[in-house]
Design a protein around this motif. Structure first.
Motif, PDB file in Angstrom:
ATOM      1  N   UNK A  46      -2.195   0.743  10.264  1.00 17.95           N
ATOM      2  CA  UNK A  46      -1.437  -0.225  11.050  1.00 17.95           C
ATOM      3  C   UNK A  46      -0.709  -1.219  10.143  1.00 17.95           C
ATOM      4  N   UNK A  47      -1.394  -1.725   9.130  1.00 18.58           N
ATOM      5  CA  UNK A  47      -0.788  -2.693   8.207  1.00 18.58           C
ATOM      6  C   UNK A  47       0.328  -2.040   7.391  1.00 18.58           C
ATOM      7  N   UNK A  48       0.158  -0.769   7.018  1.00 15.98           N
ATOM      8  CA  UNK A  48       1.219  -0.062   6.280  1.00 15.98           C
ATOM      9  C   UNK A  48       2.464   0.077   7.138  1.00 15.98           C
ATOM     10  N   UNK A  49       2.282   0.390   8.424  1.00 18.20           N
ATOM     11  CA  UNK A  49       3.431   0.511   9.331  1.00 18.20           C
ATOM     12  C   UNK A  49       4.156  -0.824   9.478  1.00 18.20           C
ATOM     13  N   UNK A  50       3.405  -1.914   9.582  1.00 18.94           N
ATOM     14  CA  UNK A  50       4.010  -3.243   9.696  1.00 18.94           C
ATOM     15  C   UNK A  50       4.758  -3.610   8.418  1.00 18.94           C
ATOM     16  N   UNK A  51       4.170  -3.316   7.266  1.00 19.10           N
ATOM     17  CA  UNK A  51       4.817  -3.621   5.990  1.00 19.10           C
ATOM     18  C   UNK A  51       6.098  -2.800   5.837  1.00 19.10           C
TER      19      UNK A  51
END
Length: 57
Positions: free
Chosen positions: A27-32
């Motif tokens: 999820x954090x990779x997608x946001x970044x």
């Protein structure tokens, strides 16, 4: 070089992304990724001044 939370960051933003990406969950990779795409596409819309320094409208 800067050390933050045990991570050795460099002066190269892309290298820093490669260093930190494995520390993120999916999820954090997608946001970044969405944030970086926004920065890149937004920078493409900025009007650059003429190279000779004259003002053109």
């Amino acid at each position: 070089m800067t050390v933050i939370n045990g991570v050795n960051l460099t002066g190269d933003s892309l290298a820093n992304i490669h260093i930190m990406a494995p520390m993120l969950d999916e999820s954090a990779r997608e946001k970044a990724l969405a944030y970086m795409i926004g920065l890149i596409t937004g920078a493409g819309h900025v009007k650059q001044p003429p190279e000779d320094g004259s003002k053109k409208s």
